[in-house]
Design a protein around this motif. Structure first.
Motif, short mmCIF file in Angstrom:
data_model
loop_
_atom_site.label_atom_id
_atom_site.label_comp_id
_atom_site.label_asym_id
_atom_site.label_seq_id
_atom_site.Cartn_x
_atom_site.Cartn_y
_atom_site.Cartn_z
N VAL A 165 -19.69 3.81 -21.82
CA VAL A 165 -19.16 4.51 -20.65
C VAL A 165 -19.76 3.89 -19.40
O VAL A 165 -20.92 3.46 -19.40
N GLY A 166 -18.98 3.81 -18.33
CA GLY A 166 -19.48 3.16 -17.14
C GLY A 166 -18.88 3.72 -15.86
O GLY A 166 -17.81 4.35 -15.87
N TYR A 167 -19.61 3.50 -14.78
CA TYR A 167 -19.15 3.91 -13.45
C TYR A 167 -19.46 2.77 -12.48
O TYR A 167 -20.52 2.14 -12.54
N VAL A 168 -18.52 2.51 -11.57
CA VAL A 168 -18.75 1.48 -10.55
C VAL A 168 -18.21 1.97 -9.21
O VAL A 168 -17.20 2.69 -9.14
N PHE A 169 -18.92 1.57 -8.16
CA PHE A 169 -18.57 1.94 -6.79
C PHE A 169 -18.51 0.69 -5.94
O PHE A 169 -19.39 -0.17 -6.04
N HIS A 170 -17.48 0.54 -5.12
CA HIS A 170 -17.38 -0.56 -4.15
C HIS A 170 -17.13 0.02 -2.76
O HIS A 170 -16.34 0.95 -2.61
N ARG A 171 -17.77 -0.59 -1.78
CA ARG A 171 -17.42 -0.30 -0.39
C ARG A 171 -17.26 -1.65 0.31
O ARG A 171 -18.15 -2.51 0.22
N LEU A 172 -16.13 -1.86 0.95
CA LEU A 172 -15.95 -3.14 1.64
C LEU A 172 -15.29 -2.93 2.99
O LEU A 172 -14.62 -1.92 3.22
N ASP A 173 -15.51 -3.89 3.87
CA ASP A 173 -14.88 -3.86 5.18
C ASP A 173 -13.78 -4.90 5.19
O ASP A 173 -14.04 -6.09 5.07
N THR A 174 -12.54 -4.45 5.34
CA THR A 174 -11.41 -5.38 5.25
C THR A 174 -11.03 -5.99 6.59
O THR A 174 -10.04 -6.70 6.68
N SER A 175 -11.83 -5.76 7.62
CA SER A 175 -11.54 -6.42 8.89
C SER A 175 -11.96 -7.88 8.79
O SER A 175 -12.72 -8.28 7.93
N THR A 176 -11.38 -8.71 9.69
CA THR A 176 -11.65 -10.14 9.67
C THR A 176 -12.15 -10.59 11.04
O THR A 176 -12.08 -9.84 12.02
N VAL A 177 -12.60 -11.82 11.09
CA VAL A 177 -13.03 -12.37 12.38
C VAL A 177 -11.84 -12.44 13.33
O VAL A 177 -11.96 -12.14 14.52
N ALA A 178 -10.68 -12.79 12.78
CA ALA A 178 -9.49 -12.94 13.62
C ALA A 178 -9.01 -11.60 14.17
O ALA A 178 -8.48 -11.53 15.25
N ALA A 179 -9.19 -10.52 13.40
CA ALA A 179 -8.74 -9.21 13.85
C ALA A 179 -9.92 -8.24 13.84
O ALA A 179 -10.08 -7.46 12.92
N PRO A 180 -10.75 -8.28 14.84
CA PRO A 180 -11.99 -7.52 14.81
C PRO A 180 -11.78 -6.04 15.12
O PRO A 180 -12.04 -5.57 16.22
N ILE A 181 -11.29 -5.32 14.13
CA ILE A 181 -11.17 -3.88 14.28
C ILE A 181 -12.49 -3.27 13.82
O ILE A 181 -13.06 -3.67 12.81
N VAL A 182 -12.99 -2.31 14.55
CA VAL A 182 -14.34 -1.81 14.32
C VAL A 182 -14.52 -1.28 12.91
O VAL A 182 -15.47 -1.63 12.22
N ASP A 183 -13.58 -0.45 12.46
CA ASP A 183 -13.83 0.29 11.24
C ASP A 183 -12.64 0.17 10.29
O ASP A 183 -11.59 0.77 10.50
N ARG A 184 -12.80 -0.67 9.27
CA ARG A 184 -11.76 -0.81 8.27
C ARG A 184 -12.37 -0.65 6.89
O ARG A 184 -12.09 -1.42 5.99
N GLN A 185 -13.21 0.33 6.74
CA GLN A 185 -13.89 0.47 5.46
C GLN A 185 -12.96 0.98 4.37
O GLN A 185 -12.07 1.79 4.61
N GLN A 186 -13.20 0.47 3.18
CA GLN A 186 -12.44 0.86 2.00
C GLN A 186 -13.47 1.23 0.93
O GLN A 186 -14.42 0.49 0.69
N ARG A 187 -13.27 2.41 0.32
CA ARG A 187 -14.18 2.87 -0.73
C ARG A 187 -13.42 2.97 -2.04
O ARG A 187 -12.29 3.45 -2.06
N GLU A 188 -14.04 2.50 -3.11
CA GLU A 188 -13.42 2.55 -4.43
C GLU A 188 -14.40 3.05 -5.47
O GLU A 188 -15.58 2.71 -5.42
N HIS A 189 -13.90 3.86 -6.37
CA HIS A 189 -14.68 4.33 -7.51
C HIS A 189 -13.92 4.03 -8.79
O HIS A 189 -12.69 4.04 -8.79
N MET A 190 -14.64 3.81 -9.86
CA MET A 190 -13.99 3.66 -11.17
C MET A 190 -14.91 4.21 -12.24
O MET A 190 -16.13 4.00 -12.20
N ILE A 191 -14.31 4.94 -13.18
CA ILE A 191 -15.03 5.28 -14.40
C ILE A 191 -14.25 4.72 -15.58
O ILE A 191 -13.02 4.64 -15.55
N GLY A 192 -14.98 4.29 -16.58
CA GLY A 192 -14.34 3.73 -17.76
C GLY A 192 -15.08 4.17 -19.01
O GLY A 192 -16.27 4.52 -18.95
#
Lengths: 325, 325, 325
Positions: A184-211
């Protein structure tokens, strides 16, 4: 030379892809396992300490190019230390979610015939066994096996830009418990999907998974559930169930079903697959696989690029060979 | 690592190229043999069956880049099976015509000093030992040796596009008979020169080549004749005659003459070359070669890029080293 | 395979870069030594003669890409012969100035923490241990060791263009004397900085460097002085002094100071660095290093890209690992 081991896999299949209005015969790379070539080595430093490195190219065997084009060691490139404390590495690396979704909780083990991989990748998830499941400029920690528990944690600095220091930043962690037939497992990701070209302050994405998986010997049952909570794309939930069935000494049947449930209107998708692989040896296998995906009217996730239409169904069937070295 | 063999060749020459109005001193790669580095391996699967793979990069030694730029394993990238039935491989591969024109029926054995290679490449032919003689997304079959006869057949799926499914499609086959001093062969190519970007329905090109060689011991006589019948470019005929003369235990003189006869007005070309190579060992050779090409008034085929003028004569002379590993 | 040796180094550090108004945490490649992977081999031809070749990729471990992007063997790619007369090689190669500035007369031995490397590279010099210190299409001669004296000479044909045959042409030579604790050397470069795109007749740049080091056992004192005399950029003088101090059996302290004196008004820069490296083995070392640069008001040389402002001070501090193989 004795310090370096060359390893990899070459995987090619002949396939037939069919959409609503078009079809196509293809020769493609990586139907059972990603085609790749790599170099790795370790050095014993004494007192249980080791130095290690790895450089690995993704290969499109059908054209000879790298996957993606333009980066030499596009899959893995890291150096680090291993000891009683675990393993610390720095470079470009698979994320904790990559390993979970590829090796542990996907009956098809990734690639173009995996329902959960197809839907996670096209749903914008980073807990996925494709390119978005890797991170540049990252430090990773893998724990030793603590009575069945293993912990992984990764931090990635993203694009390292003074213009937008959040661009591409990544953090992830996983905890897995494996004991006999159970995992059994659990994983968490948090990433910022903004780029240098499009500098938007807050584009956070949160992901969870259990398996979870349980090996009943006559078959292995596998299931996972993951969520995406983003500030740009619609939120989504993806669940996946599958079995792996040994057939004789050399054969293996894989069955998988995945469903993507999007918060957006009429934007759910479903995918299902059936595969059989037969080992000619430890290193070489033949396989045959089929995958299909269908969609609600407002979305066009597909199992083959260029065949997607909103609400449409796509099918890919293929048979091939995987040779590891 | 024991599963993989690294191999290749490094070939550099200093040369002097002269056109009608310009000349240039150069250091260039691949005067005797294409510079390249590759990885290959085989696995014995029992019952006479083998798995095999190959990954090969073309190298411009003078700059360190790949030939062409942008593709890692630009020469060969394939995996397959070998048995009593022959060898079946899938990936990016040399065509039947590549092998014929390089190894069997060209006294200069390809490269910038080969008259038949220069004229075939600039005449738009795919029966040639350069890039157009390779095919992506292809399946190839090589027969075993049947009492001197060998058969090769290849089918390439081209660009695998749903927009224009004919783009780049390729089919080729060759039959060769080699027995003692005699070798005769025939090869056929059919390809579609349309692209995804310009989806014209029918751009088929058909090519035929026959070749023969006879080894009189004091010299080996080599000749070939090939035709191009296309729907876009003008039709053409290319014939080629040459000799290879052993000189002592380590030396070899190569002489070649080729003539391109185009259906277009005033568009014929001729090229002739003389070479000498001297083996310092099995793996290392020194060489000196010269090639010239001249043209009818309406065409500008040349032996060095950037020196061509319609009706003009170009000359390239060079001396270098080839080291195999 | 027995003909080829795989070698290289993987070097990663976590760093903090600070400018006048911005700062940034980074994971970067090559703080102690350039990250790279290569293939080389030699063949004994008898009578003291050897054939040799080398192919070497620069690697950005943090992204898996080559340095610079787009060239496979971006660092070295050459083939040649070695004998009693010395070594003659042809291809893409480090210049005589590269070796001098990297291995002999820089206490920090190049990289992002080397004051003399930072100022030479940003001052437009080619006597520097970075990309501009290499030459395409070049022939190099290295003498044997003549009683402590070694001579190197290189000629590079540049871009080999019929449009501007001077574009990128390079000539360089060095003479070094090393005997016991003493080493003194001189190197000269002349290059044409015009390009095919901008064919200006005369853009010659001349550079000289003298260096000396003396190993007092408790420390090694190192100094160099180099000049640039160009027809496009302002002339410049760069001097550099440093020490390397052994600490116990495994440690080494490096201190360096460099100053760039430009003929342009208010365009001088200074840089200074302190480093410590600790060998865990012959192949693996940990290190910590800091470098700072400051500028006169009209110039913006920096120790980290994107942080430079005219007259500003930049600092980079980092700690990492280098593993050779």
């Amino acid at each position: 030379q004795s310090n370096v081991t060359i390893y990899g896999a070459m995987d090619m299949f002949v396939g037939y892809a069919k959409g609503e209005h078009k079809d196509l015969t293809v020769l493609d790379s990586g139907g059972l396992e990603p085609s790749r070539i790599g170099f790795h080595g370790t050095e014993d430093l004494g007192n249980g300490l080791k130095a290690l490195f790895r450089l690995e190219s993704g290969i499109a065997v059908d054209t000879g190019g790298t996957v993606p084009p333009g980066v030499l060691f596009s899959r893995q490139s890291f150096v680090g230390l291993q000891g009683g404390f675990g393993t610390v590495t720095a470079g470009r690396q698979h994320s904790p979610g990559y390993w979970m979704s590829l090796l542990r909780y996907d009956a098809l083990m990734g690639g173009p015939f995996s329902p959960v991989t197809a839907l996670a990748a096209q749903g914008g998830m980073s807990i996925v066994s494709t390119g978005p499941g890797r991170a540049n400029n990252s430090v990773n920690y893998n724990s030793p096996n603590w009575g069945g528990f293993t912990l992984s944690a990764m931090y990635g600095l993203g694009q390292e830009s003074t213009i937008n220091r959040n661009a591409g930043q990544f953090a992830g962690a996983s905890l897995n418990y494996a004991n006999g037939p159970l995992s059994v497992g659990y994983v968490f990701h948090r990433l910022d999907t903004s780029t240098v070209a499009a500098p938007i302050v807050d584009r956070q994405q949160r992901e969870h998974m259990i398996g979870a998986s349980y090996d009943f010997s006559v078959l292995k049952l596998i299931a996972s559930y993951q969520t995406l909570d983003g500030e740009v794309s619609a939120d989504g939930k993806l669940w996946n169930v599958g079995v792996r069935i040994p057939v004789g000494a050399a054969g293996n049947v894989q069955i998988g079903y995945a469903a993507y449930d999007s918060d957006a209107r009429q934007s759910d998708s479903r995918s299902y697959a059936l595969g059989y692989s037969h080992n000619l040896s430890k290193r070489t296998a033949l396989y045959a696989r089929v995958i299909r995906a269908d969609n609600d009217d407002a979305v066009a996730r597909s199992v083959f690029n260029g065949l997607a239409v909103p609400g449409g169904t796509t099918t890919l069937v293929g048979t091939g060979i995987r040779h590891s070295f």
